[in-house]
Write a protein that holds these residues in place. Structure first.
Motif, PDB file in Angstrom:
ATOM      1  N   TYR A 258       0.834  -1.204   0.000  1.00  0.00           N
ATOM      2  CA  TYR A 258       0.000   0.000   0.000  1.00  0.00           C
ATOM      3  C   TYR A 258       0.865   1.248   0.000  1.00  0.00           C
TER       4      TYR A 258
ATOM      5  N   GLN B 219      -4.823   8.714   3.633  1.00  0.00           N
ATOM      6  CA  GLN B 219      -4.988   8.310   2.229  1.00  0.00           C
ATOM      7  C   GLN B 219      -4.359   6.944   1.946  1.00  0.00           C
TER       8      GLN B 219
ATOM      9  N   THR C 144      -3.828   3.633   0.437  1.00  0.00           N
ATOM     10  CA  THR C 144      -4.303   3.075  -0.832  1.00  0.00           C
ATOM     11  C   THR C 144      -3.732   1.680  -1.003  1.00  0.00           C
TER      12      THR C 144
ATOM     13  N   TRP D 159       1.765   6.346  -7.504  1.00  0.00           N
ATOM     14  CA  TRP D 159       1.295   6.007  -6.156  1.00  0.00           C
ATOM     15  C   TRP D 159       1.773   7.008  -5.111  1.00  0.00           C
TER      16      TRP D 159
END
Lengths: 245, 147
Positions: free
Chosen positions: B6, B72, B74, B137
């Motif tokens: 992530y 955040q 992800t 990313w």
């Protein structure tokens, strides 16, 4: 009757394999060979497959992978081996992948060298089911490629729930890409998504220098097609690396 | 065994002392849970690989959501793996400037001696690391204004 007997006694057509390389044009190495079904006289795959009754197709599919591993090892394969898998056989036969892994063990081919190819159209119907079945084997090191990517209605949606190791761009998208805006836009989007997810993109069916140059400029470095090598009948064919102009 | 990879963004700028403390705590916890992996920090962005048994990794990821020091989160990928890529690392760590990341060419220099990236084979973790190095990313863009 045991499964082994059933396979052994089956009136399947005679078949063998041709091998076509997937090459990395930057390192000039062969990443893998895809095993393609052929008749014993080098007849194309469809002529063999049409002789197999539908109810036996998944057994034939299973047997073909085992034979392909045996032949590839006899030829001294030193890279990955891409094998085709009918996803329906995954659902109907519990031994579909197990038999492939057993053959790999028997011939001393590491499981991590095997890439199972399934076509986009065949898995989209039941993506979740497919993912859960195949993930069990991915935990053992088996790799998965989605073949004919971009050919069906699914495209990038497919990557939401399942991220394969490789996708193979459908040749319809590759054909004449150097002069076709919509194909370029779609391939750029697929390439971007795959990069972000750590998925290798293989351009399949590349036949001309112009197609190759456009894709190479986009950053694609894995290729399979006549421009590099035709399938070698029961052999690993010589490879030609084209020079960009 | 699975890995979960992530990316996230810091809520407040981390000092190197805070990063060190974070790492020490993470390593202790990870050893207990048999989690291995690596953490990359660059200009406010985190990129982390967690590998271990599904329950441990999923549980850790859930807890990470409660940590107010980053946001955040992800999830990039969560999938089965055959072996650990970072077997020797309770949490390998590298802090690099955006300039250093940008200069990474084919990641060769990046996988230098002494870092946790040596010997990482060409699997998903390495590929995703490369995309992070290329600037993907990273929800927080590199800024030149920051001291």
């Amino acid at each position: 009757m045991s499964l082994g007997m059933e396979l052994h006694n089956a009136p399947d057509p005679n078949f063998t394999f041709a091998f076509q390389p997937i090459v990395d044009t930057e390192s000039r190495e062969v990443l893998s060979y895809e095993a393609l079904i052929r008749g014993s006289g080098n007849q194309p795959a469809y002529q063999i497959l049409e002789q197999v009754p539908a109810e036996r197709m998944h057994l034939f599919d299973e047997k073909a992978r085992m034979e392909a591993i045996g032949l590839a090892m006899r030829l001294g394969i030193g890279c990955d081996l891409n094998l085709n898998l009918l996803p329906s056989s995954l659902y109907s036969s519990p031994t579909a992948i197990l038999s492939t892994m057993e053959a790999a063990n028997r011939y001393h081919l590491p499981i991590t060298r095997i890439v199972l190819e399934v076509t986009e159209g065949e898995i989209i119907a039941d993506m979740t089911h497919f993912a859960s079945l195949i993930n069990e084997y991915r935990g053992l090191g088996l790799k998965v490629a989605i073949d004919d990517f971009g050919a069906g209605y699914s495209g990038l949606n497919l990557l939401v729930n399942f991220q394969p190791d490789q996708i193979k761009l459908d040749m319809f998208l590759v054909r004449g890409i150097e002069a076709h805006g919509p194909r370029q836009a779609i391939v750029r989007a697929i390439d971007q998504a795959c990069r972000d997810l750590g998925i290798d993109v293989i351009a399949e069916g590349v036949e001309t220098i112009a197609e190759y140059e456009w894709l190479a400029n986009q950053g694609v470095r894995l290729f399979q097609g006549y421009l590099f090598a035709k399938p070698g009948f029961e052999s690993f064919p010589p490879i030609h690396y084209p020079e960009c102009s | 065994m699975i890995h979960l990879i992530y990316a996230s963004v810091e809520t407040q700028a981390f000092s190197s002392a805070q990063l060190t403390e974070l790492l020490q705590k993470a390593r202790v916890k990870n050893e207990d849970l048999h989690i291995t992996g690596m953490l990359l920090y660059s200009d406010g962005n985190f990129f982390q690989v967690l590998e271990g048994e599904p329950d441990s990794v999923d549980g850790m990821y859930k807890k990470l959501h409660l940590d107010k020091r980053h946001q955040q989160l992800t999830m990039i990928v969560r999938e089965p793996i055959a072996k650990r890529y970072f077997a020797d690392w309770s949490m390998g760590f590298s802090s690099v400037t955006p300039e250093e990341l940008r200069q990474v060419d084919g990641l060769n220099d990046f996988f230098r001696d002494g870092s946790c990236f040596v010997g990482l084979d060409n699997g998903r973790a390495k590929k995703l690391l490369a995309t992070f190095a290329e600037g993907r990313w990273r929800a927080r863009l590199a800024s030149t204004e920051r001291p």
